[in-house]
Scaffold this active site. Structure first.
Site, PDB file in Angstrom:
ATOM      1  N   ASP A  45       7.902   6.850 -17.143  1.00 47.64           N
ATOM      2  CA  ASP A  45       9.169   7.574 -17.344  1.00 47.64           C
ATOM      3  C   ASP A  45      10.349   6.629 -17.522  1.00 47.64           C
ATOM      4  OD1 ASP A  45       7.576   9.788 -16.844  1.00 47.64           O
ATOM      5  OD2 ASP A  45       8.163   9.931 -14.749  1.00 47.64           O
ATOM      6  N   GLU A 207      10.125  17.723 -21.960  1.00 47.76           N
ATOM      7  CA  GLU A 207      10.685  17.201 -20.714  1.00 47.76           C
ATOM      8  C   GLU A 207      11.107  15.752 -20.914  1.00 47.76           C
ATOM      9  OE1 GLU A 207       7.492  17.525 -17.899  1.00 47.76           O
ATOM     10  OE2 GLU A 207       6.169  16.219 -19.044  1.00 47.76           O
TER      11      GLU A 207
END
Length: 511
Positions: A45, A207
């Site tokens: 991420d 996302e």
């Protein structure tokens, strides 16, 4: 006879593995080019910023402490650890392994920005383990800290923090259904509650949103499709939309089946743009790649000709950086724990020390039913395509019931350790809580080695009583991902299944 042949084959394989030269993966080719992946380990991420001549990269760390690791670079290729935004989690006793555990909780999808001489890090803590999720903002004047954390009542999933040029502060967040929440000017509380801005079933699980403003247009970059995903860009003239969309990369050629997806974008001083994007590589973790960005018709397209780059000219930053990788080896000579280490859950600081015996890491055994529930397990990333970790351990301080050694931690896990029972010590190799092999032990020191191969995702173990000659022990660990979204890790530990026990002194860990 068959058993003898199988043993010989195992020893031959093991000897071949351990004879390989051990060095960290280095993306810098030394000729003005780099190769992907950027760091062949678990740095999931990613988000990235530039502040003057330095780049700052932040990653998810979940239940590992300290949390929100931050790496620093001058050229986007050579990186070293800079610090952490979260020292520990105090909002639930289960982070201390009291009344349960908090595996997979902690920090998710960190975002980093710099504004008015202050670093800002945001992350979400998910809804799980019988608790509500929330959003946090951490602030510091220096990347090394100290950091101050503010926990919000609101839950902003996979947040992307953004300081607009009109003085307003926003967070883009959500999964498939995306929202914008406006924060107050100090970014420590919500000013305007979330407003829905986008929902497209054609982009499932959209996302990892990160928000930018380029040429007076707002851009949200996120990933869709999970592990096999692709990177999507949304574009609008207004922060609240409406947004149009475009897939800016859909490629899995470097690791078939798992696409490049989720990351952050940064602009260099020369005006060029670059993107750090991750790719799932199984039990080794979610691995970052560095991709050039080409603007076409106002859209940021990643890679080259629609594909991620394998090798490419390094970013033009105007300086030549020495080849550097995040540290891994540690002689334990510093009064503070080196930045490559993270604890599994909050540590009990009364049960570890770098000062009680200078030059050694001392781990004191706490009571735990299994290694999964042991406090003060100290970890660092494994690495592809192969990685080797070796320790020297002084065992004179161990007590009955203690189990101390070196392991590969995930679910399943395995380790090689010294176990003391009735004053006697033996070496054990344990695979997923089953003792596979034992060897009687005399002496005050022991050396353990673990070797990890990305090919086949296996780990093997060995021991030495003289620090030179290593003998394989036990069987292979078939590395898995029983703890979702976290990679396998090297781990040092000492726990006792019956009571608080003695201590083990680790002289060094070497890669």
């Amino acid at each position: 006879m068959k058993r003898t042949i199988l043993l010989f084959q195992f020893l031959l394989c093991f000897t071949t593995i351990f004879s390989q030269t051990n060095k960290s993966w280095t993306p810098d080719l030394g000729n003005g080019y780099f190769k992907n992946p950027l760091m062949w380990g678990d740095w999931p991420d990613p988000d990235i910023i530039r502040v003057d001549d330095k780049f700052y990269f932040i990653s998810t760390s979940m239940h590992y402490v300290p949390g929100c690791p931050i790496a620093v670079s001058r050229d986007l290729v050579n990186w070293e650890m800079g610090g952490y935004a979260v020292s520990r989690y105090d909002e639930d006793p289960r982070y201390d392994m009291k009344g349960g555990d908090m595996y997979l909780s902690g920090s998710w999808a960190a975002t980093i920005r710099y504004h008015d001489s202050t670093f800002y890090v945001g992350f979400c803590t998910p809804k799980m383990e019988g608790k509500e999720g929330h959003f946090s903002i951490c602030t510091a004047k220096n990347i090394k800290g100290p950091w101050t954390r503010t926990i919000f009542n609101e839950y902003l999933y996979d947040p992307g923090l953004f300081f607009d040029d009109n003085g307003k502060v926003y967070v883009a967040h959500g999964q498939q259904t995306l929202y914008i929440t406006e924060l107050n000017s100090d970014a420590k509380s919500v000013k305007v509650p979330q407003r829905k801005i986008y929902d497209n079933p054609g982009f499932p699980y959209l996302e990892g949103s990160h928000l930018y403003k380029v040429n007076n247009k707002y851009y949200i970059l996120g990933s869709t499709g999970g592990t096999r995903g692709r990177q999507v860009c949304l574009r609008s003239d207004s922060i609240y939309g409406p947004y149009e969309s475009k897939v800016v990369i859909h490629d899995d050629h470097t690791y078939p089946g798992n696409g490049l997806h989720q990351g952050g974008m940064v602009q260099l001083k020369d005006g060029s743009w670059w993107f750090i994007i991750m790719q799932d590589r199984g039990p080794i973790g979610r691995v970052p790649n560095l991709e050039p960005v080409t603007w076409v018709d106002g859209w940021p397209l990643l890679g080259k000709n629609g594909m991620g780059v394998d090798t490419f000219p390094k970013p033009a930053v105007g300086v030549t950086s020495p080849i550097t990788v995040p540290a891994s080896s540690d002689e334990f000579n510093s009064p503070e724990l080196a930045l490559q280490w993270q604890w599994n859950h909050n540590p009990d600081n009364s049960k570890w020390s770098l000062s009680e015996r200078p030059g050694y890491l001392r781990l004191k055994a706490g009571k735990a039913s299994t290694w999964l529930h042991a406090i003060n397990t100290l970890t660092q990333r494994v690495e592809g395509p192969y990685a080797e970790g070796t320790i020297e351990m002084d065992i004179r301080g161990m007590k009955d019931g203690d189990i101390a050694g070196l392991g590969i931690f995930q679910l399943p896990y395995a380790y090689v350790a010294v176990q003391q029972t009735n004053g006697r010590r033996k070496i054990i190799m344990t695979n997923n809580d089953s003792i596979v092999a034992t060897v009687n032990l005399k002496g005050a020191k022991i050396w353990f080695k673990s070797y990890v191969r990305e090919k086949g995702f296996v780990a093997t173990f060995a021991y030495s009583t003289n620090g030179k000659d290593f003998i394989p022990i036990g069987n292979e660990l078939k590395m898995g991902l029983g703890l979702d979204w976290t990679a396998n890790r090297f781990a040092l530990f000492n726990f006792n299944t019956r009571a608080a026990g003695g201590h083990a002194d680790f002289n060094w860990f070497r890669r």
